[in-house]
Design an enzyme around this catalytic site. Structure first.
Site, PDB file in Angstrom:
ATOM      1  N   VAL A  59       0.830  -1.205   0.000  1.00  0.00           N
ATOM      2  CA  VAL A  59       0.000   0.000   0.000  1.00  0.00           C
ATOM      3  C   VAL A  59       0.868   1.261   0.000  1.00  0.00           C
ATOM      4  CG1 VAL A  59      -1.801   1.278   1.246  1.00  0.00           C
ATOM      5  CG2 VAL A  59      -1.944  -1.210   1.055  1.00  0.00           C
ATOM      6  N   GLY A  62       1.999   1.700  -3.508  1.00  0.00           N
ATOM      7  CA  GLY A  62       0.873   2.165  -4.320  1.00  0.00           C
ATOM      8  C   GLY A  62       0.516   3.613  -4.064  1.00  0.00           C
ATOM      9  N   GLU A  63       0.461   4.000  -2.791  1.00  0.00           N
ATOM     10  CA  GLU A  63       0.107   5.385  -2.472  1.00  0.00           C
ATOM     11  C   GLU A  63       1.209   6.344  -2.900  1.00  0.00           C
ATOM     12  OE1 GLU A  63      -1.923   8.172   0.912  1.00  0.00           O
ATOM     13  OE2 GLU A  63      -1.511   6.083   1.400  1.00  0.00           O
ATOM     14  N   SER A  64       2.455   5.927  -2.769  1.00  0.00           N
ATOM     15  CA  SER A  64       3.561   6.786  -3.216  1.00  0.00           C
ATOM     16  C   SER A  64       3.444   7.075  -4.708  1.00  0.00           C
ATOM     17  CB  SER A  64       4.904   6.127  -2.903  1.00  0.00           C
ATOM     18  OG  SER A  64       5.064   5.964  -1.509  1.00  0.00           O
TER      19      SER A  64
END
Length: 142
Positions: A59, A62-64
């Site tokens: 996650v 992914g968020e980065s």
């Protein structure tokens, strides 16, 4: 997209920085544009006690990627902030490097939605992440 535009996106992302957490996790961007962003992360150092890549690490990768891509889309004077993220983990990486490929689902004036597919060294999908970012005016400098 031209190679010049791709290199400009990567230069923008490198100059902005990924943030302390992404740096601690060893995340590196290898390609960066509004249409496609790619980053890698080592499994080693990001595992849960049983030796599998931690679900939260997927996650973070992914968020980065998704947040940075949304900010590149937002443009100067605008800011993208995450309002929703979800992940489905379908395989466990235990060694090597995982690669996240981020592509837009929707790029609007106020909302950007991206899908990030994370694969292991053998190209097998390990996690699918979707992030929604709200785009707003950046706060004025004080």
């Amino acid at each position: 997209m031209s190679d010049v535009a791709k290199s400009e996106g990567l230069e923008w992302a490198t100059a902005r920085g990924m943030g302390a957490l992404a740096e601690k996790m060893g995340i590196e961007f290898t390609e960066f544009s509004i249409e496609r962003s790619v980053g890698t992360m080592p499994v080693e150092g990001n595992t849960q006690p049983v030796g599998l890549l931690h679900g939260g690490a997927y996650v973070v990768l992914g968020e980065s990627l998704g947040s940075m891509a949304a900010n590149l889309h937002a443009g100067p004077g605008r800011l993208a902030v995450g309002v929703d993220i979800n992940a489905t983990h379908t395989r466990s990486a235990t060694s090597g490097i995982v690669t996240g490929v981020c592509t837009p689902i929707h790029l609007g004036r106020s909302i950007a939605v991206h899908e990030i597919v994370v694969t292991d060294d053998q190209g097998r999908r390990c996690s699918t992440i979707r992030i929604t970012n709200m785009i707003k005016d950046a706060p004025k400098a004080r």
